[in-house]
Design an enzyme around this catalytic site. Structure first.
Site, PDB file in Angstrom:
ATOM      1  N   ASN A  10       0.865  -1.181   0.000  1.00 51.60           N
ATOM      2  CA  ASN A  10       0.000   0.000   0.000  1.00 51.60           C
ATOM      3  C   ASN A  10       0.900   1.228   0.000  1.00 51.60           C
ATOM      4  O   ASN A  10       1.516   1.546   1.013  1.00 51.60           O
ATOM      5  CB  ASN A  10      -0.894  -0.035   1.248  1.00 51.60           C
ATOM      6  CG  ASN A  10      -1.661   1.256   1.450  1.00 51.60           C
ATOM      7  OD1 ASN A  10      -1.765   2.077   0.532  1.00 51.60           O
ATOM      8  ND2 ASN A  10      -2.206   1.444   2.646  1.00 51.60           N
ATOM      9  N   TRP A  11       0.945   1.916  -1.127  1.00 52.36           N
ATOM     10  CA  TRP A  11       1.879   3.051  -1.262  1.00 52.36           C
ATOM     11  C   TRP A  11       1.340   4.353  -0.689  1.00 52.36           C
ATOM     12  O   TRP A  11       2.045   5.358  -0.663  1.00 52.36           O
ATOM     13  CB  TRP A  11       2.258   3.241  -2.736  1.00 52.36           C
ATOM     14  CG  TRP A  11       3.125   2.137  -3.257  1.00 52.36           C
ATOM     15  CD1 TRP A  11       3.659   1.109  -2.519  1.00 52.36           C
ATOM     16  CD2 TRP A  11       3.572   1.942  -4.592  1.00 52.36           C
ATOM     17  NE1 TRP A  11       4.409   0.294  -3.329  1.00 52.36           N
ATOM     18  CE2 TRP A  11       4.374   0.783  -4.607  1.00 52.36           C
ATOM     19  CE3 TRP A  11       3.373   2.631  -5.789  1.00 52.36           C
ATOM     20  CZ2 TRP A  11       4.978   0.302  -5.768  1.00 52.36           C
ATOM     21  CZ3 TRP A  11       3.963   2.156  -6.948  1.00 52.36           C
ATOM     22  CH2 TRP A  11       4.759   1.008  -6.936  1.00 52.36           C
ATOM     23  N   LYS A  12       0.095   4.381  -0.284  1.00 52.06           N
ATOM     24  CA  LYS A  12      -0.504   5.596   0.294  1.00 52.06           C
ATOM     25  C   LYS A  12      -0.241   6.790  -0.639  1.00 52.06           C
ATOM     26  O   LYS A  12      -0.230   6.609  -1.861  1.00 52.06           O
ATOM     27  CB  LYS A  12       0.023   5.815   1.717  1.00 52.06           C
ATOM     28  CG  LYS A  12      -0.094   4.537   2.556  1.00 52.06           C
ATOM     29  CD  LYS A  12       0.136   4.732   4.019  1.00 52.06           C
ATOM     30  CE  LYS A  12      -0.046   3.405   4.732  1.00 52.06           C
ATOM     31  NZ  LYS A  12      -0.006   3.522   6.172  1.00 52.06           N
ATOM     32  N   HIS A  93      -9.552   1.381   4.730  1.00 51.73           N
ATOM     33  CA  HIS A  93      -8.273   1.521   5.425  1.00 51.73           C
ATOM     34  C   HIS A  93      -8.475   2.468   6.607  1.00 51.73           C
ATOM     35  O   HIS A  93      -9.261   3.422   6.517  1.00 51.73           O
ATOM     36  CB  HIS A  93      -7.209   2.067   4.463  1.00 51.73           C
ATOM     37  CG  HIS A  93      -5.833   2.044   5.072  1.00 51.73           C
ATOM     38  ND1 HIS A  93      -5.417   2.997   5.963  1.00 51.73           N
ATOM     39  CD2 HIS A  93      -4.811   1.163   4.938  1.00 51.73           C
ATOM     40  CE1 HIS A  93      -4.177   2.702   6.353  1.00 51.73           C
ATOM     41  NE2 HIS A  93      -3.788   1.586   5.739  1.00 51.73           N
ATOM     42  N   GLU A  95      -6.844   4.845   7.695  1.00 51.45           N
ATOM     43  CA  GLU A  95      -6.627   6.269   7.385  1.00 51.45           C
ATOM     44  C   GLU A  95      -7.866   6.869   6.710  1.00 51.45           C
ATOM     45  O   GLU A  95      -8.201   8.030   6.920  1.00 51.45           O
ATOM     46  CB  GLU A  95      -5.361   6.428   6.517  1.00 51.45           C
ATOM     47  CG  GLU A  95      -4.107   6.196   7.357  1.00 51.45           C
ATOM     48  CD  GLU A  95      -2.908   5.656   6.611  1.00 51.45           C
ATOM     49  OE1 GLU A  95      -2.866   5.723   5.377  1.00 51.45           O
ATOM     50  OE2 GLU A  95      -1.992   5.150   7.290  1.00 51.45           O
ATOM     51  N   GLU A 165      -5.482  -4.922  10.298  1.00 53.79           N
ATOM     52  CA  GLU A 165      -4.422  -3.961  10.576  1.00 53.79           C
ATOM     53  C   GLU A 165      -4.715  -3.249  11.897  1.00 53.79           C
ATOM     54  O   GLU A 165      -5.516  -2.297  11.919  1.00 53.79           O
ATOM     55  CB  GLU A 165      -4.339  -2.919   9.458  1.00 53.79           C
ATOM     56  CG  GLU A 165      -4.038  -3.508   8.105  1.00 53.79           C
ATOM     57  CD  GLU A 165      -3.485  -2.453   7.146  1.00 53.79           C
ATOM     58  OE1 GLU A 165      -2.366  -2.625   6.675  1.00 53.79           O
ATOM     59  OE2 GLU A 165      -4.171  -1.456   6.901  1.00 53.79           O
ATOM     60  N   GLY A 171       2.437   2.235  10.796  1.00 54.61           N
ATOM     61  CA  GLY A 171       3.403   3.324  10.673  1.00 54.61           C
ATOM     62  C   GLY A 171       4.093   3.683  11.976  1.00 54.61           C
ATOM     63  O   GLY A 171       4.721   4.730  12.085  1.00 54.61           O
ATOM     64  N   SER A 208       3.258  -2.145  10.279  1.00 53.90           N
ATOM     65  CA  SER A 208       4.705  -2.247  10.514  1.00 53.90           C
ATOM     66  C   SER A 208       5.296  -3.599  10.113  1.00 53.90           C
ATOM     67  O   SER A 208       6.175  -4.118  10.798  1.00 53.90           O
ATOM     68  CB  SER A 208       5.036  -1.913  11.966  1.00 53.90           C
ATOM     69  OG  SER A 208       4.704  -0.563  12.235  1.00 53.90           O
ATOM     70  N   GLY A 229       2.937  -1.162   4.254  1.00 48.97           N
ATOM     71  CA  GLY A 229       2.963   0.264   3.924  1.00 48.97           C
ATOM     72  C   GLY A 229       4.394   0.705   3.683  1.00 48.97           C
ATOM     73  O   GLY A 229       4.970   0.498   2.615  1.00 48.97           O
ATOM     74  N   GLY A 230       4.997   1.299   4.700  1.00 51.67           N
ATOM     75  CA  GLY A 230       6.334   1.897   4.588  1.00 51.67           C
ATOM     76  C   GLY A 230       7.366   1.008   3.897  1.00 51.67           C
ATOM     77  O   GLY A 230       8.089   1.471   3.004  1.00 51.67           O
TER      78      GLY A 230
HETATM   79  P1  PGA Z   1       2.819   0.338   7.619  1.00 55.59           P
HETATM   80  O1  PGA Z   1       1.378   0.570   6.934  1.00 55.59           O
HETATM   81  O2  PGA Z   1       3.381  -0.957   7.061  1.00 55.59           O
HETATM   82  O3  PGA Z   1       3.646   1.526   7.205  1.00 55.59           O
HETATM   83  O4  PGA Z   1       2.604   0.247   9.086  1.00 55.59           O
HETATM   84  C1  PGA Z   1       0.495  -0.493   6.711  1.00 55.59           C
HETATM   85  C2  PGA Z   1      -0.800   0.025   6.125  1.00 55.59           C
HETATM   86  O5  PGA Z   1      -1.247   1.116   6.512  1.00 55.59           O
HETATM   87  O6  PGA Z   1      -1.428  -0.631   5.268  1.00 55.59           O
END
Ligand code: PGA
Length: 251
Positions: A10-12, A93, A95, A165, A171, A208, A229-230
């Site tokens: 997930n590149w956000k 998600h 967010e 998640e 994050g 994470s 994500g990251g």
């Molecule tokens: P993260 O994000 O790996 O940076 O914690 C995961 C996500 O939000 O899908």
């Protein structure tokens, strides 16, 4: 049943169209295709066209969409607009839920619209830290599943993926232990078995995920992949996570 793994990035709100294209080309060169392994990236809308048809090893998803087919909804993208550009779509998600105030009902409408348009939704669920600390994790997650997946028709279940998640792990560098993750994944698997008996709905863990914790997470009985994500923003770390899946598949 033989194990299968779904490794998703997930590149956000990161990467331009050019950066996305270059990344997918490099990523595809970094691993060999193996039965049972699916790799997907979820670039921003503006990069979806640039990553089309680059390599069948890398599947493409969108990060969100609106449920209406078209209309006066400034700034929104419809399911039909994603057809041909995305195979998957992330929905709900944390967010989106927290920053953009999406409700369970919004998420459910999006999920049914995605299925109706032939897209494969990835429904994200997860608890906050206060919810975990007050023992409400399973209640929250099962409620999000119940609402988010309401009305899914029998034949659509194979196209559904769930991502667990925990919000406190996104994050933050603070991931759930494999045991904590498995406990929730076990409950999700039992819930899904009741709704869609005999259909192996994939359940990804996210929060994470890094190269150094993914082997242990992917080894858990009810974790069928990861949503990263990251660590998915860099070819080296994302392909190291893919490698963990390949190792567990014996490749
Ligand atoms: P993260 O994000 O790996 O940076 O914690 C995961 C996500 O939000 O899908």
């Amino acid at each position: 049943m033989a194990r299968e793994y779904f490794i998703a990035g997930n590149w956000k709100m990161f990467k331009t169209a050019d950066e996305s294209r270059q990344f997918v080309q490099e990523l595809a060169r970094s691993f060999a295709p193996v039965a049972g392994l699916t790799v997907a990236v979820f670039p921003p809308f503006t990069a979806l066209a640039s990553v089309q048809g680059l390599d069948p090893r890398v599947h493409i998803g969108a990060q969100n969409m609106f449920y209406e087919a078209q209309g006066a909804f400034t700034g929104e993208i419809s399911p039909r607009m994603l057809q041909g550009l995305a195979e998957y779509v992330l929905l709900g998600h944390s967010e989106r839920r927290e920053i953009f105030h999406e409700s369970d009902r919004d998420v459910n409408r999006k999920l049914l619209a995605a299925l109706g348009a032939g897209l494969k939704p990835v429904l994200c669920v997860g608890e906050t830290l206060p919810e975990r600390e007050s023992g409400q994790t399973l209640e929250k997650v099962l409620r999000q599943l119940e609402h988010g997946l309401a009305g899914v028709a029998g034949g659509d279940w194979p196209n559904v993926t769930v991502a667990y998640e925990p919000i406190w792990a996104i994050g933050t560098g603070r991931n759930a232990t494999p045991g904590q993750a498995q406990e929730v994944h076990g409950a999700i698997a039992r819930w899904l078995a009741g709704k869609a008996p005999g259909i192996p709905v994939k359940v990804l863990y996210g929060g994470s995920v890094k190269p150094d914790n993914s082997l242990e997470l992917l080894s858990q009985a009810d974790i069928s992949g990861v949503l990263v994500g990251g660590a998915s923003l860099n070819v080296e770390s994302f392909s190291a996570i893919i490698q963990c899946g390949l190792t567990l598949l014996g490749a």
